[in-house]
Design a protein around this motif. Sequence first.
Motif, PDB file in Angstrom:
ATOM      1  N   ALA A  83       0.828  -1.207   0.000  1.00 53.37           N
ATOM      2  CA  ALA A  83       0.000   0.000   0.000  1.00 53.37           C
ATOM      3  C   ALA A  83       0.866   1.263   0.000  1.00 53.37           C
ATOM      4  N   GLN A  84       1.966   1.244   0.760  1.00 59.27           N
ATOM      5  CA  GLN A  84       2.830   2.424   0.817  1.00 59.27           C
ATOM      6  C   GLN A  84       3.413   2.727  -0.563  1.00 59.27           C
ATOM      7  N   HIS A  85       3.845   1.687  -1.242  1.00 60.55           N
ATOM      8  CA  HIS A  85       4.381   1.835  -2.595  1.00 60.55           C
ATOM      9  C   HIS A  85       3.298   2.385  -3.530  1.00 60.55           C
ATOM     10  N   GLY A  86       2.063   1.894  -3.358  1.00 63.49           N
ATOM     11  CA  GLY A  86       0.955   2.405  -4.159  1.00 63.49           C
ATOM     12  C   GLY A  86       0.725   3.883  -3.900  1.00 63.49           C
ATOM     13  N   LEU A  87       0.726   4.255  -2.615  1.00 60.82           N
ATOM     14  CA  LEU A  87       0.536   5.667  -2.277  1.00 60.82           C
ATOM     15  C   LEU A  87       1.644   6.516  -2.880  1.00 60.82           C
ATOM     16  N   ARG A  88       2.878   6.031  -2.780  1.00 57.43           N
ATOM     17  CA  ARG A  88       4.003   6.813  -3.294  1.00 57.43           C
ATOM     18  C   ARG A  88       3.906   7.009  -4.798  1.00 57.43           C
ATOM     19  N   LEU A  89       3.528   5.938  -5.524  1.00 59.77           N
ATOM     20  CA  LEU A  89       3.360   6.079  -6.972  1.00 59.77           C
ATOM     21  C   LEU A  89       2.279   7.115  -7.273  1.00 59.77           C
ATOM     22  N   LEU A  90       1.195   7.085  -6.499  1.00 55.02           N
ATOM     23  CA  LEU A  90       0.094   8.029  -6.725  1.00 55.02           C
ATOM     24  C   LEU A  90       0.517   9.465  -6.450  1.00 55.02           C
ATOM     25  N   VAL A  91       1.191   9.701  -5.325  1.00 51.49           N
ATOM     26  CA  VAL A  91       1.576  11.094  -5.058  1.00 51.49           C
ATOM     27  C   VAL A  91       2.652  11.554  -6.047  1.00 51.49           C
ATOM     28  N   ASN A  92       3.525  10.624  -6.482  1.00 53.61           N
ATOM     29  CA  ASN A  92       4.505  11.006  -7.508  1.00 53.61           C
ATOM     30  C   ASN A  92       3.799  11.565  -8.745  1.00 53.61           C
ATOM     31  N   VAL A  93       2.672  10.975  -9.100  1.00 47.77           N
ATOM     32  CA  VAL A  93       1.980  11.372 -10.330  1.00 47.77           C
ATOM     33  C   VAL A  93       0.967  12.489 -10.082  1.00 47.77           C
ATOM     34  N   LEU A  94       0.244  12.419  -8.959  1.00 47.00           N
ATOM     35  CA  LEU A  94      -0.905  13.319  -8.770  1.00 47.00           C
ATOM     36  C   LEU A  94      -0.606  14.568  -7.961  1.00 47.00           C
ATOM     37  N   ALA A  95       0.453  14.545  -7.149  1.00 47.51           N
ATOM     38  CA  ALA A  95       0.721  15.707  -6.300  1.00 47.51           C
ATOM     39  C   ALA A  95       1.832  16.547  -6.898  1.00 47.51           C
ATOM     40  N   ALA A  96       1.613  17.827  -6.967  1.00 48.27           N
ATOM     41  CA  ALA A  96       2.666  18.755  -7.370  1.00 48.27           C
ATOM     42  C   ALA A  96       3.323  19.282  -6.099  1.00 48.27           C
ATOM     43  N   PRO A  97       4.519  19.866  -6.235  1.00 50.88           N
ATOM     44  CA  PRO A  97       5.188  20.383  -5.045  1.00 50.88           C
ATOM     45  C   PRO A  97       4.346  21.393  -4.247  1.00 50.88           C
ATOM     46  N   THR A  98       3.374  21.994  -4.873  1.00 52.41           N
ATOM     47  CA  THR A  98       2.561  22.961  -4.127  1.00 52.41           C
ATOM     48  C   THR A  98       1.246  22.370  -3.637  1.00 52.41           C
ATOM     49  N   SER A  99       0.991  21.093  -3.971  1.00 49.90           N
ATOM     50  CA  SER A  99      -0.323  20.526  -3.660  1.00 49.90           C
ATOM     51  C   SER A  99      -0.579  20.417  -2.166  1.00 49.90           C
ATOM     52  N   ARG A 100      -1.840  20.580  -1.809  1.00 43.39           N
ATOM     53  CA  ARG A 100      -2.311  20.249  -0.470  1.00 43.39           C
ATOM     54  C   ARG A 100      -2.939  18.870  -0.515  1.00 43.39           C
ATOM     55  N   VAL A 101      -2.648  18.080   0.489  1.00 45.75           N
ATOM     56  CA  VAL A 101      -3.217  16.741   0.572  1.00 45.75           C
ATOM     57  C   VAL A 101      -3.867  16.588   1.949  1.00 45.75           C
ATOM     58  N   LEU A 102      -5.197  16.460   1.987  1.00 52.17           N
ATOM     59  CA  LEU A 102      -5.871  16.248   3.272  1.00 52.17           C
ATOM     60  C   LEU A 102      -5.496  14.884   3.826  1.00 52.17           C
ATOM     61  N   ILE A 103      -5.323  14.829   5.132  1.00 56.05           N
ATOM     62  CA  ILE A 103      -5.058  13.538   5.790  1.00 56.05           C
ATOM     63  C   ILE A 103      -5.914  13.430   7.050  1.00 56.05           C
ATOM     64  N   ASP A 104      -6.250  12.189   7.417  1.00 55.23           N
ATOM     65  CA  ASP A 104      -6.792  11.936   8.740  1.00 55.23           C
ATOM     66  C   ASP A 104      -5.738  12.372   9.747  1.00 55.23           C
ATOM     67  N   HIS A 105      -6.195  12.824  10.898  1.00 46.18           N
ATOM     68  CA  HIS A 105      -5.247  13.219  11.938  1.00 46.18           C
ATOM     69  C   HIS A 105      -5.733  12.640  13.254  1.00 46.18           C
ATOM     70  N   PRO A 106      -5.134  11.562  13.751  1.00 45.89           N
ATOM     71  CA  PRO A 106      -3.875  10.930  13.336  1.00 45.89           C
ATOM     72  C   PRO A 106      -4.018  10.054  12.098  1.00 45.89           C
ATOM     73  N   THR A 107      -2.861   9.740  11.495  1.00 43.24           N
ATOM     74  CA  THR A 107      -2.830   8.834  10.354  1.00 43.24           C
ATOM     75  C   THR A 107      -1.509   8.067  10.341  1.00 43.24           C
ATOM     76  N   TYR A 108      -1.332   7.298   9.278  1.00 41.94           N
ATOM     77  CA  TYR A 108      -0.159   6.436   9.135  1.00 41.94           C
ATOM     78  C   TYR A 108       1.094   7.275   8.832  1.00 41.94           C
TER      79      TYR A 108
END
Lengths: 501, 501
Positions: free
Chosen positions: A196-221
């Motif tokens: 799953a971590q590898h999947g997340l990393r591939l996704l943020v590599n493609v979908l997130a730009a250096p300026t992107s905001r990414v909502l997260i649960d707080h707390p999270t992994y």
Amino acid sequence: MATRVIGASGLARDLGHWRSTDPASTDTAVRKTSRPAYLALAEGIRLLIHDGRAPLGVALPSERDLAATLGVSRTTVTSTYSLLREHGYLITRQGSRSTVALPPAIAHDGRRVARGILATMSTGDRPAVDMTYAAMTAPPEMEDAYAVALQGIPSYLGTHGMDPVGIGPLREALARRYTERGLPTTADQILVTLGAQHGLRLLVNVLAAPTSRVLIDHPTYPNAIEAIRDVGARPIPVPLRLEAPHAAWDLDGIRSAARQTAAALAYLVPDHNNPTGFLMDEAARAELAAIARETRMTLIIDESMVDLSLTDSAQPTPVAAFARGSEVITIGSASKSFWGGLRVGWIRTSESLITRLLTSRATVDMGTPVMDQLAAVHLLENSEPILRHRRALLRNQREVLLAAMADELPGWQVLPGVGGMSVWAQLPAPVASALAATAPNHGVLLAAGPRFGVQGAFERFLRLPYTTSEPDLRRAVTAIATAYASLGPQAGDALQPLTCY
Amino acid sequence: MATRVIGASGLARDLGHWRSTDPASTDTAVRKTSRPAYLALAEGIRLLIHDGRAPLGVALPSERDLAATLGVSRTTVTSTYSLLREHGYLITRQGSRSTVALPPAIAHDGRRVARGILATMSTGDRPAVDMTYAAMTAPPEMEDAYAVALQGIPSYLGTHGMDPVGIGPLREALARRYTERGLPTTADQILVTLGAQHGLRLLVNVLAAPTSRVLIDHPTYPNAIEAIRDVGARPIPVPLRLEAPHAAWDLDGIRSAARQTAAALAYLVPDHNNPTGFLMDEAARAELAAIARETRMTLIIDESMVDLSLTDSAQPTPVAAFARGSEVITIGSASKSFWGGLRVGWIRTSESLITRLLTSRATVDMGTPVMDQLAAVHLLENSEPILRHRRALLRNQREVLLAAMADELPGWQVLPGVGGMSVWAQLPAPVASALAATAPNHGVLLAAGPRFGVQGAFERFLRLPYTTSEPDLRRAVTAIATAYASLGPQAGDALQPLTCY
């Protein structure tokens, strides 16, 4: 060149009330220390290092910057850095900034967490109980799964074997599984990953730009937070409500955070959230999908823990089933349901995004091992008895953990979730980092609350996994109680003051 | 940052018999052209640009220097530069030297995405021969290796299995192997990865900043270029000399590129370079290590192909053996020596860098699969017969490929290296992208030269791997010949003469 640097203001924020930081009193309001400022500052930085808040290899701010930010003299900071250097917490190479390190003796212990999987750390004769991982040993069926994989491997040995997308039988088994859960899926919508971590990393590599905001649960992994940061994007925490009887996701909070930050992405764990074990109900899932549509935010839903329900209730429908387009991406993993030594996960999304992910993946790795994929097919097709047994084991172990905590950790509060592998324990005082730093001396390794949040939150929390054996869980709680007592006003010797080294 | 400059004497050497250079005749001795000198010189420089010998962004020598070196009038060089400028091959910014560029139409190059391992692309009834991969099928011993792994797995099933650093037996086997090759190594200096590409990515994640320059062989492995770009760093090509008898690394070029760009890193493949198969000799290795020290540049040496020597000569000592400190990092892989379906590689470096890599790795993946690691231990310990057989196979297949090329592709030139899995073929005309685009219609998938370089270089080159069966290699060459013929009698005109623009 490449060294990461901690900014002076970030360090100052993490240090908090450093003047009163003292191994004998981290309850900041309580005691004033008469020790010199440089020593108190060194203690504060050392705690950040032990807790991973000042990561190894990064550079501390320049002496001048830190002095200005903290409002202390340059001499104080110079003395602090000298002391840390002397004790092995800083390494200075000629012409370079000082970078964070661990003294060899401690590095050996601390790195053990991340080192070889058969290594253990001992306190006296007994190895410490590692409570930093929420992960179980393999089920007895694991060996069979590999034996079946061995029978299946010959059909693949005649190919070059590099497999960035995943073998057909695995993608088909995963598609069937989603379809059965109420989310119609074809094999072409599945990309097999290394977890799953590898999947997340591939996704943020493609979908997130250096300026992107990414909502997260707080707390999270924690590693999710780091992956988001590592691509230069910014995690935006949306607090989970942690108090009974309304402990759950704050949908209004998610909506307003999405609007206010124009977040491109959200990474959420609604299926037995890590670390709390909370489960999002069906109505909230529908609303969450609607928020994603309204705000044009893509949801990455991490289902790593979905199989580990500890109740008898039916599982809610996957969040992606409430999507109208491709706004919900699902990631999954065999690591929690089966075994962490099997490196197989997956992404369920649109075919067009899979094509983009494949292009990007070629810069990261050449694909998922075929043997592990074959084993995963067998496990998925025979998952029911394995998961039934694992759930029963986790239920029992959770009871043992909670009972031991009730006995030995009075004043600690726990609101258990309904699944997953850990509870999120609230301490009577904000000393989680200090506790995690001293715990190895008492025979237990702990992950402090701040690792599961951003901006220094969760000093009053610890994630306690119930994934080890019952005797180890009891031993761990006893060790935590001893370590916790050692933080009390009279018992400051647990973490030796720097001057005593 | 100062612009890199090609020296006049280096350019003159690379130009060779430039007066007879003509797109329709690259066999330089054969034809005389009656075109004016300035036009012939422009054609010569343009071919060097297309072939990656004059990398984009570097400055050409001053007009005066080049005129003096070539023994032509200053007016000739002025006219040449004007013509190149007019056609988009030179960019001149006010007050700066003219730097090499590519016209926009040529700079574009579509990339094909790698799909599943059992996917094929068919032309009629027969699947196309895939010449885009330099990778072999598994050796017969592979199944045994997995069977041995299955016997070893029970000792690991009692752990959580997540293994970011690698199991002890594998790290020890790799350390022994390096020590035997003349590079004393302990298990603590080894980090097990998911392959060489994964190792490179972890390294650039940690060592390269978005502004970093990273020297690369030119040509080099395409995914390495992409990994460097993906972290925002900039690949700086240092051309390999491709002509006999001096085909090899240009150490002066590496030195001056390192000095001029203040490169933090270099990624080099001196052990059977991919795609050329060239091997760096021992003297050059010593000099390379000295350059790294002088310029404070860290070398990442990719040894993926090191086991695949096709001569009987002894292998040179690893580059890292010439280092005095930790300035040389070695990455390796089991994918080429054994099988690509086995996802095991490694990094050999200092313990302190391994600690930093582990912190960073947690954002990318949770470790290397245990089964594959156990299989790799067995393969490494029994590698001799496997490798002997694989080398013999590759030698035969290379002969078949070269013989078929000599028959069916007259005018194509190949200077085979001494190892690895591919030859770097030079076409009579700069039409590699067009050829790769049309090749699938004729039953073969090709990787065009520009994939192995930056900014559109290598339009006159293709990488041709000799990793498939002899009949497939013959079929591939026939298909290439047909595809090449289909580009028309004016294949050579695909690159329009400068005057006709």
